[in-house]
Write a protein that holds these residues in place. Structure first.
Motif, PDB file in Angstrom:
ATOM      1  N   ASP A 104      23.188  23.988   9.199  1.00 18.39           N
ATOM      2  CA  ASP A 104      22.288  22.953   9.705  1.00 18.39           C
ATOM      3  C   ASP A 104      22.470  21.624   8.982  1.00 18.39           C
ATOM      4  O   ASP A 104      22.336  20.555   9.591  1.00 18.39           O
ATOM      5  N   ASN A 105      22.771  21.667   7.693  1.00 25.42           N
ATOM      6  CA  ASN A 105      22.786  20.439   6.903  1.00 25.42           C
ATOM      7  C   ASN A 105      24.176  19.891   6.610  1.00 25.42           C
ATOM      8  O   ASN A 105      24.289  18.698   6.290  1.00 25.42           O
ATOM      9  N   PHE A 106      25.211  20.711   6.717  1.00 26.81           N
ATOM     10  CA  PHE A 106      26.542  20.236   6.345  1.00 26.81           C
ATOM     11  C   PHE A 106      27.590  20.423   7.442  1.00 26.81           C
ATOM     12  O   PHE A 106      28.422  19.539   7.657  1.00 26.81           O
ATOM     13  N   VAL A 107      27.562  21.552   8.144  1.00 25.55           N
ATOM     14  CA  VAL A 107      28.564  21.804   9.177  1.00 25.55           C
ATOM     15  C   VAL A 107      28.204  21.095  10.473  1.00 25.55           C
ATOM     16  O   VAL A 107      29.046  20.439  11.096  1.00 25.55           O
ATOM     17  N   GLU A 108      26.951  21.206  10.889  1.00 26.24           N
ATOM     18  CA  GLU A 108      26.546  20.637  12.175  1.00 26.24           C
ATOM     19  C   GLU A 108      26.730  19.129  12.251  1.00 26.24           C
ATOM     20  O   GLU A 108      27.197  18.624  13.289  1.00 26.24           O
ATOM     21  N   PRO A 109      26.386  18.337  11.215  1.00 25.80           N
ATOM     22  CA  PRO A 109      26.641  16.885  11.322  1.00 25.80           C
ATOM     23  C   PRO A 109      28.112  16.544  11.547  1.00 25.80           C
ATOM     24  O   PRO A 109      28.431  15.619  12.295  1.00 25.80           O
TER      25      PRO A 109
END
Length: 387
Positions: free
Chosen positions: A118-123
């Motif tokens: 949610d915080n590192f891969v998705e962006p």
């Protein structure tokens, strides 16, 4: 871990994978099919379609994970009860913590996975998807759209081209953009072209008509104007990054000079607090399943499959979380979201503790659900008989 804990961990994990795969595949397919027209209409290859599909996948994994957890835990403990494993463990006097610990260990690991995605891969994948869509729209404008015909690019976005000449040059451009409910935009340009990078439509010698909800219209003449294809909104030739496209460090310390942050700072605050709560939902959903299915019972005592009320509570909780997250974007205080998620988690823990020190005591939560459903079905049967 003890042997029984390893056994429960293995069963829950296998059931989790069995529940995650089909649900994730269905949702992924619906999201991908929503983009297939864009890829096929612009003449993209199967490789471009596969790349776009791979960018979509990380966006839906954190949403599906908690539901796969509640399905896995509820189904596993229901099957163990039907196989008389829970009654045997109860009769042997085994402490209940040996049942809960493997579930909480697994869900804690899934929380870390959800937090990382949610915080590192998705962006990163969101940005890659924007660039892929930008290249697709560039090909759509420069080589696919028919001359002198309106073409729908997106919901509320239409484009017409009078003539296409060599060198990716377009003449007689008309763009109608009504996606933003705050105003409608009409773009006219004598000439335009897609930049070599494929991310921006450059329009020259034209006008912008902006219509407000009040009916007033403002007209702006321009010599040169850029229309960002990756964001599908007006820009200065660079892709706008929204709050959902930012990683956690940026959300914790946003750039005050960022144009998008200046335009809507509350969306950044809402996105931050949403991410700080969503990652813990696998544990919360596991507690729901344990409160509903974690006790031994006879088949006569319980006739409703615990998965049914578990999913009802899960969807209700998810809706409540979305509601309070959206309230933050509208100016509400973030503590309401934390209070909602935290209070539900505490209540679930108290219900599990109250359901019995040993496995034999029935859970009050599932009993209440069964009572309500039994009364409803009896009332429906009585009405059908009288009719």
């Amino acid at each position: 871990m003890y042997l029984i804990e390893t056994y429960i961990f293995g069963r829950v994990f296998r059931m989790f994978l069995s529940a995650l795969a089909p649900v994730l595949a269905i949702i992924w397919a619906t999201q991908v099919l929503g983009r297939i027209n864009l890829v096929t209409d612009s003449g993209q290859s199967i490789g471009s379609f596969a790349l776009l599909a791979s960018y979509i996948l990380p966006n839906i994994i954190p949403v599906v994970l908690p539901f796969a957890v509640i399905i896995a835990v509820a189904q596993t403990f229901h099957a163990m009860n039907n196989d008389s494993e829970l009654p045997v463990l109860d009769a042997a006097g085994m402490p209940r913590r040996y049942l809960y610990r493997p579930v909480l260990v697994l869900t804690s690991l899934l929380c870390l996975v959800s937090f990382s995605i949610d915080n590192f891969v998705e962006p990163v994948t969101r940005l890659g998807m924007r660039k892929t869509i930008a290249a697709t729209y560039a090909d759509l404008l420069s080589s696919v759209i028919e001359e002198k015909a309106f073409r729908k690019i997106d919901d509320g976005l239409y484009v017409q081209i009078s003539e296409r000449v060599k060198g990716r040059v377009l003449r007689g451009l008309f763009v109608a953009d009504s996606r933003d409910p705050r105003y409608e935009m009409l773009y006219y340009a004598r000439e335009g072209a897609v930049d070599p990078n494929g991310g921006t439509l450059i329009m020259k010698d034209g006008e912008i008509h902006r219509k407000a909800p009040t009916g007033s219209v403002s007209i702006i003449h321009f010599d040169s104007y850029s229309f960002d294809l990756s964001d599908l909104s007006e820009s200065k030739g660079e892709a706008k990054l929204r709050a959902a496209d930012r990683d956690l460090p940026y959300l914790l310390n946003p750039d005050v000079d960022d144009a998008d942050y200046k335009d809507d700072p509350l969306s950044y605050r809402a996105e931050l607090h949403r991410r700080l709560t969503d990652w813990f939902y696998p544990v919360t959903f596991a507690l729901m399943a344990l409160a509903l299915a974690g006790s031994a019972h006879s088949h006569r005592e319980r006739k409703v499959h615990p998965l049914l009320p578990a999913l009802v509570f899960a969807f209700a909780f998810r809706w409540g979380a979305f509601y309070f997250a959206n309230r933050i974007e509208n100016g509400a205080e973030p503590w309401q979201l934390y209070a909602f998620a935290g209070s539900i988690t505490v209540i679930l823990i108290l219900v599990i503790m109250r359901s019995g020190r040993r496995l034999g005591r029935r859970g009050s939560l599932i009993d209440g659900c069964e009572t309500v459903m039994r009364k409803h079905f009896r009332r429906g049967g009585a009405e059908g008989t009288s009719a």
